[in-house]
Design a protein around this motif. Structure first.
Motif, short mmCIF file in Angstrom:
data_model
loop_
_atom_site.label_atom_id
_atom_site.label_comp_id
_atom_site.label_asym_id
_atom_site.label_seq_id
_atom_site.Cartn_x
_atom_site.Cartn_y
_atom_site.Cartn_z
N HIS A 18 0.82 -1.22 0.00
CA HIS A 18 0.00 0.00 0.00
C HIS A 18 0.85 1.26 0.00
CE1 HIS A 18 -3.55 -2.40 0.64
NE2 HIS A 18 -3.00 -2.98 1.70
N ARG A 19 2.12 1.15 0.00
CA ARG A 19 2.98 2.32 0.06
C ARG A 19 2.73 3.30 -1.07
NH1 ARG A 19 8.67 -0.21 0.67
NH2 ARG A 19 7.54 -2.00 -0.07
N PRO A 20 2.63 2.88 -2.28
CA PRO A 20 2.40 3.87 -3.35
C PRO A 20 1.07 4.62 -3.16
CG PRO A 20 3.05 1.77 -4.32
CD PRO A 20 2.87 1.55 -2.86
N VAL A 21 0.03 3.93 -2.71
CA VAL A 21 -1.27 4.58 -2.51
C VAL A 21 -1.18 5.58 -1.36
CG1 VAL A 21 -3.68 4.17 -1.88
CG2 VAL A 21 -2.51 2.59 -3.41
N VAL A 22 -0.56 5.18 -0.25
CA VAL A 22 -0.43 6.06 0.91
C VAL A 22 0.42 7.27 0.55
CG1 VAL A 22 0.50 6.22 3.26
CG2 VAL A 22 -0.82 4.22 2.59
N GLN A 23 1.50 7.06 -0.18
CA GLN A 23 2.35 8.18 -0.58
C GLN A 23 1.58 9.16 -1.46
OE1 GLN A 23 5.78 6.41 -2.39
NE2 GLN A 23 6.78 6.00 -0.41
N GLY A 24 0.75 8.64 -2.32
CA GLY A 24 -0.06 9.52 -3.18
C GLY A 24 -1.05 10.33 -2.35
N GLU A 25 -1.67 9.68 -1.39
CA GLU A 25 -2.61 10.39 -0.51
C GLU A 25 -1.89 11.46 0.32
OE1 GLU A 25 -5.96 10.31 -0.14
OE2 GLU A 25 -5.99 9.00 -1.89
N LEU A 26 -0.69 11.13 0.78
CA LEU A 26 0.09 12.11 1.55
C LEU A 26 0.45 13.31 0.69
CD1 LEU A 26 2.44 9.88 3.71
CD2 LEU A 26 0.64 11.40 4.52
N ARG A 27 0.89 13.06 -0.53
CA ARG A 27 1.22 14.17 -1.42
C ARG A 27 0.00 15.05 -1.69
NH1 ARG A 27 3.36 10.47 -5.27
NH2 ARG A 27 5.15 9.58 -4.22
N TYR A 28 -1.17 14.43 -1.87
CA TYR A 28 -2.41 15.18 -2.09
C TYR A 28 -2.75 16.02 -0.86
CZ TYR A 28 -7.33 16.23 -2.60
OH TYR A 28 -8.53 16.88 -2.65
N PHE A 29 -2.61 15.44 0.32
CA PHE A 29 -2.92 16.14 1.57
C PHE A 29 -2.01 17.36 1.75
CE2 PHE A 29 -2.46 16.79 6.14
CZ PHE A 29 -3.79 16.90 6.53
N VAL A 30 -0.71 17.17 1.53
CA VAL A 30 0.25 18.26 1.68
C VAL A 30 -0.04 19.34 0.63
CG1 VAL A 30 2.69 18.88 1.42
CG2 VAL A 30 2.03 16.88 2.76
N ALA A 31 -0.32 18.95 -0.57
CA ALA A 31 -0.61 19.93 -1.61
C ALA A 31 -1.88 20.70 -1.29
CB ALA A 31 -0.74 19.23 -2.97
N GLU A 32 -2.89 20.01 -0.79
CA GLU A 32 -4.17 20.66 -0.45
C GLU A 32 -3.99 21.70 0.64
OE1 GLU A 32 -8.20 21.47 -0.69
OE2 GLU A 32 -7.06 20.16 -2.03
N PHE A 33 -3.29 21.36 1.71
CA PHE A 33 -3.19 22.27 2.85
C PHE A 33 -2.05 23.26 2.77
CE2 PHE A 33 -6.00 19.11 4.62
CZ PHE A 33 -6.93 19.90 5.26
N GLU A 34 -1.00 22.97 2.07
CA GLU A 34 0.13 23.91 2.01
C GLU A 34 0.12 24.73 0.74
OE1 GLU A 34 3.80 21.86 2.64
OE2 GLU A 34 3.46 21.61 4.77
N GLU A 35 -0.09 24.10 -0.35
CA GLU A 35 0.07 24.81 -1.62
C GLU A 35 -1.21 25.51 -2.05
OE1 GLU A 35 1.47 21.78 -4.22
OE2 GLU A 35 3.31 21.48 -3.08
N LYS A 36 -2.32 24.77 -2.09
CA LYS A 36 -3.56 25.36 -2.60
C LYS A 36 -4.17 26.37 -1.63
CE LYS A 36 -4.99 21.65 -5.65
NZ LYS A 36 -5.98 20.63 -5.91
N ARG A 37 -4.14 26.09 -0.36
CA ARG A 37 -4.76 27.00 0.62
C ARG A 37 -3.83 28.15 1.00
NH1 ARG A 37 -8.52 23.49 4.65
NH2 ARG A 37 -9.68 22.43 3.04
N GLY A 38 -2.60 28.03 0.68
CA GLY A 38 -1.66 29.13 0.92
C GLY A 38 -1.52 29.49 2.39
#
Length: 154
Positions: A18-38
């Motif tokens: 499940h590592r690739p799936v979890v890593q993808g979810e983590l990248r999405y989470f970080v992008a959502e809260f750090e990059e998109k929300r500024g």
């Protein structure tokens, strides 16, 4: 057969790893809260911190001062009301005592009148007994006078 075993092994690895799936979810989470929300949440927290500091430094002291002023006024009014209640209670007590004194005076006056009536009755009884005694003595003296008169003619 090697190919089938290799394909089955790849499928099994994909299903259990499940590592690739979890890593993808983590990248999405970080992008959502750090990059998109500024960093919107951190700015909100900073604004909240400023509001709390402002409230603590300015609003609370004003409220405390206002509360002290109002409490002093309320305390003064409460003392005045308490004083008035005590005066009313004192007047009521005095009125009750006055009523009791009047009742006592009336009772005393009635007792005095009864005493005078009893004394009048006793005086009449004594006067009656005195009159009877006087009449007895007068009768006795007149008998004695008559007897004395008998002896003085000789």
């Amino acid at each position: 057969m090697d190919r089938i075993a290799k394909d089955v092994g790849d499928i099994q690895a994909r299903l259990t790893d499940h590592r690739p799936v979890v890593q993808g979810e983590l990248r999405y989470f970080v992008a959502e809260f750090e990059e998109k929300r500024g960093f919107r949440e951190s700015r909100l927290l900073e604004n909240l911190d400023k509001t709390v500091v402002e409230t603590t430094e300015q609003v609370v002291p004003k409220c405390v001062e206002s509360m002290k002023e109002q409490l002093c006024e309320v305390f003064e009014r409460l003392e005045a009301a308490n004083h008035m209640a005590q005066r009313i209670q004192q007047r009521e007590l005095e009125a009750q005592e006055s009523t009791h004194l009047q009742e006592f005076a009336e009772r005393h006056k009635q007792d005095w009148e009864e005493f005078l009536k009893e004394q009048t009755v006793l005086k009449e009884q004594v006067d009656e007994e005195h009159a009877k005694a006087v009449s007895r003595l007068s009768a006795q003296y007149s008998v004695m006078k008559k007897e004395l008169a008998k002896f003085s003619h000789f």
